[in-house]
Design a protein around this motif. Structure first.
Motif, mmCIF file in Angstrom:
data_model
loop_
_atom_site.group_PDB
_atom_site.id
_atom_site.type_symbol
_atom_site.label_atom_id
_atom_site.label_comp_id
_atom_site.label_asym_id
_atom_site.label_seq_id
_atom_site.Cartn_x
_atom_site.Cartn_y
_atom_site.Cartn_z
ATOM 1 N N ASP A 68 -48.879 33.977 -47.998
ATOM 2 C CA ASP A 68 -47.679 33.257 -47.553
ATOM 3 C C ASP A 68 -47.845 31.750 -47.710
ATOM 4 O O ASP A 68 -46.873 31.034 -47.947
ATOM 5 C CB ASP A 68 -47.379 33.574 -46.088
ATOM 6 C CG ASP A 68 -46.810 34.971 -45.908
ATOM 7 O OD1 ASP A 68 -46.203 35.484 -46.866
ATOM 8 O OD2 ASP A 68 -46.981 35.549 -44.824
ATOM 9 N N ASP A 145 -40.144 38.845 -52.362
ATOM 10 C CA ASP A 145 -39.791 37.508 -52.842
ATOM 11 C C ASP A 145 -38.769 37.558 -53.968
ATOM 12 O O ASP A 145 -37.878 36.704 -54.053
ATOM 13 C CB ASP A 145 -41.051 36.782 -53.331
ATOM 14 C CG ASP A 145 -42.014 36.475 -52.191
ATOM 15 O OD1 ASP A 145 -41.573 36.509 -51.027
ATOM 16 O OD2 ASP A 145 -43.191 36.221 -52.465
ATOM 17 N N ARG A 148 -34.236 39.632 -52.597
ATOM 18 C CA ARG A 148 -34.000 39.227 -51.214
ATOM 19 C C ARG A 148 -32.793 39.906 -50.581
ATOM 20 O O ARG A 148 -32.762 40.101 -49.372
ATOM 21 C CB ARG A 148 -33.820 37.703 -51.137
ATOM 22 C CG ARG A 148 -35.082 36.944 -51.522
ATOM 23 C CD ARG A 148 -34.903 35.453 -51.342
ATOM 24 N NE ARG A 148 -36.134 34.734 -51.637
ATOM 25 C CZ ARG A 148 -37.095 34.512 -50.754
ATOM 26 N NH1 ARG A 148 -36.962 34.971 -49.527
ATOM 27 N NH2 ARG A 148 -38.194 33.859 -51.089
ATOM 28 N N GLU A 216 -43.568 34.946 -61.334
ATOM 29 C CA GLU A 216 -43.410 34.359 -60.008
ATOM 30 C C GLU A 216 -43.435 32.842 -60.101
ATOM 31 O O GLU A 216 -44.321 32.262 -60.723
ATOM 32 C CB GLU A 216 -44.537 34.836 -59.090
ATOM 33 C CG GLU A 216 -44.376 34.416 -57.656
ATOM 34 C CD GLU A 216 -45.582 34.825 -56.836
ATOM 35 O OE1 GLU A 216 -45.509 34.712 -55.606
ATOM 36 O OE2 GLU A 216 -46.586 35.231 -57.423
ATOM 37 N N ARG A 219 -44.869 27.789 -55.671
ATOM 38 C CA ARG A 219 -44.211 27.401 -54.425
ATOM 39 C C ARG A 219 -44.061 25.892 -54.355
ATOM 40 O O ARG A 219 -45.005 25.150 -54.554
ATOM 41 C CB ARG A 219 -45.036 27.888 -53.230
ATOM 42 C CG ARG A 219 -44.354 27.662 -51.911
ATOM 43 C CD ARG A 219 -45.261 28.125 -50.791
ATOM 44 N NE ARG A 219 -44.620 27.982 -49.497
ATOM 45 C CZ ARG A 219 -45.217 28.220 -48.345
ATOM 46 N NH1 ARG A 219 -46.474 28.615 -48.338
ATOM 47 N NH2 ARG A 219 -44.587 28.058 -47.211
#
Length: 557
Positions: A68, A145, A148, A216, A219
């Motif tokens: 996370d 992820d 959603r 992906e 972040r």
């Protein structure tokens, strides 16, 4: 994306899920004979098989929470998937070649050291079970992820359940085939070497495909100025270029998944385990139901073949090979394996239609009915002596197996999407006004009168009512609570941590039966106690499943 392209992408995303289940099912099925051949006693063999689940219980919350918080340039979940996949690959290399490795490490000895060979086997088995089981947690978080919306999430986890069931079918089937007569076995050295070489090929292909398709996003990469320190580009060339290069390398190292995990272990362990223990009410109720349900299913799956061999076929596992009692037991084991294969096949079918069942009957009815059908099937198996009927009932238990791998994760995604509704503190706050203590229901009415600009909006929210963006910060939620400091902590919870808690219930369900089932069978002097205990756990699971929060209407007034 068109429908077929979206579904095909989901299949490719979950290809690693299928590959993992194939390796874990086939590897763990083939491991007990290897341990017995190496000289491990049967009572210690079951302890070896419990190493992976115990390690998983300790490290799953750390890995889920670290994913996370991971700021790697490769994404949040994929670095951990790579790391755990490497552990699985290493285990697949160690297990079939433990004797060869023991000889090489014995420093000139002509024969492998028995203790070293057993030690390598134990390391390989523990690594396979631990990394294989734990790797599902970042895979589940990755799906959450990428998908959603509630309907998309439900479809994603339905495909996840389908691929797990398909992998189980293939994984249980591969060890039953005779690979010793093939050309590959001739070059590799035997049945075990050929089987594990095939598993390595399947696993490597599944890892590469899933990692290629996942894409992906890193972040927190919005603009160069807004990037975190780990992701900012290096400085310009100049006199201090070497310093910039060193700083860049340090940033990359800090963003690595291994260091993310180590930092979590060092600095965040107390906070993580505090969050692990103090879960929201909705997650606590879901986890209790999930634990009881998994204990029912795993008690059935772990001991079903032994029940069929000793209970139905009246065989004797300790009899000499070639005798009638031993042949009856071996025939019962094969019939029990067929029942587990049919269970996986049934689970695969239900995974394909689970989304339609949920839309037609609702999540609550599907979840509860799956555990009711499992409990009824276990009771029939306990009372029946018909091999055909017992096999049919074992196939029916695949319905519960498919549901337990899908609906809890879909509900968790839904909880995290609407945290302001589902993840509030369970303590009843009281509001003081004019020196009087007023319960939260009265406070709710006062706030509605005082703030007329509050409005409830109805929109595309899956049929649920939600508050508009003008709702005050401490307005009571629909579960009858007022947010407090504990609720603020819930806002910081990542979905990876709650997926880790769900996966821990699965691992814990394997630990309990292995510790206590042997004593129960010794006390009752009947292997029927295996299935009877499974039915009892199933009935308890039905009870707790009725207390799970499936939507806002389930909150008590």
């Amino acid at each position: 994306m068109p429908g077929w392209r979206s579904q095909w992408r989901l299949v490719l995303l979950n290809l690693l899920t299928c590959g993992l289940e194939i390796c874990v099912a086939a590897g763990i099925t083939y491991v007990p004979p290897l341990l017995l051949e190496a000289g491990v006693e049967e009572k210690y063999m079951t302890m070896v098989l419990g190493i992976g689940p115990v390690l998983g219980l300790l490290f799953i919350p750390l890995i889920g929470s670290a994913s996370d918080r991971c700021n790697s340039s490769y994404g949040r979940r994929r670095p951990f998937i790579w790391l755990l996949s490497l552990g699985v690959l290493l285990a697949l290399l160690i297990i079939p070649h433990a004797d060869v490795l023991a000889t090489r490490l014995s420093w000139g000895a002509t024969r492998p050291s028995r203790a070293l060979q057993v030690g390598l086997l134990v390391v390989g088995v523990g690594l396979l079970d631990f990394c294989g089981q734990v790797c599902f947690t970042p895979l589940e978080a990755l799906l959450s992820d990428l998908y959603r919306e509630r309907d998309d999430c439900a479809q994603a986890f339905a495909t996840f359940s389908f691929m797990v069931s398909l992998g189980g079918c293939v994984g249980y089937l591969l060890p039953a085939l005779d690979w010793s007569g093939g050309l590959l076995a001739f070059y590799l050295g035997g049945q075990a070497e050929c089987l594990f070489a095939l598993l390595i090929i399947i696993f490597v292909i599944s890892v590469l495909v899933t990692m290629k398709v996942s894409e992906e996003a890193p972040r927190g990469l919005a603009t160069p100025d807004d990037r975190p320190a780990e992701s900012r580009p290096c400085g310009p060339c100049g006199p201090r270029a070497c310093c910039y290069v060193v700083r860049c390398k340090l940033r990359l190292l800090r963003a690595s998944p291994l260091l993310c995990l180590l930092r979590s272990c060092w600095s965040m362990s107390p906070a993580i385990y505090r969050s692990y223990c103090h879960v929201p009410r909705v997650m606590r109720q879901l986890c209790v139901a999930q634990l009881c349900s998994w204990m029912a299913v795993m008690s059935f799956m772990l001991f079903y073949t032994d029940f069929v061999g000793e209970g139905l076929y009246e065989g004797v596992p300790s009899a000499a090979p070639g005798t009638a009692p031993r042949q009856q037991y071996d025939e019962g084991i094969r019939m029990g394996s067929l029942g587990l294969f049919l269970q996986c096949a049934t689970s695969t079918v239900f995974s394909l239609i689970l989304s339609r069942l949920v839309r037609a009957f609702g999540s609550r009815r599907v979840y509860v009915s799956s555990m009711v059908s499992f409990t009824a099937s276990a009771l029939v198996i306990c009372l029946s002596k018909s091999v055909l009927l017992v096999t049919a009932m074992s196939a029916l238990t695949g319905f519960a197996y498919a549901v337990l791998q899908t609906l809890p994760y879909t509900l968790t995604c839904h909880y995290h999407k609407d945290k302001e509704v589902y993840m509030q503190t369970s303590k009843t706050k009281k509001t003081h006004k004019k020196g009087l203590s007023v319960a939260h229901e009265t406070a709710c009415l006062m706030l509605e009168d005082d703030m007329g600009d509050l409005s409830l909006k109805s929109g595309p929210t899956n049929g649920h009512t939600s508050y508009s963006q003008h709702t005050p910060e401490h307005y009571p939620s629909q579960n009858g609570t007022v947010p407090g400091p504990e609720a603020d902590d819930y806002d910081k919870r990542g979905v990876g941590l709650d997926f880790a808690i769900l996966d821990s219930t699965f691992l814990l369900s394997q630990v309990f039966p292995t510790l206590f089932m042997g004593m129960i069978v010794q006390f009752t002097e009947s292997v029927t106690a295996y299935i009877a205990s499974s039915a009892v756990f199933g009935a308890v699971g039905v009870y707790f499943a009725t207390h799970v929060i499936f939507d806002q209407n389930d909150f008590e007034g």
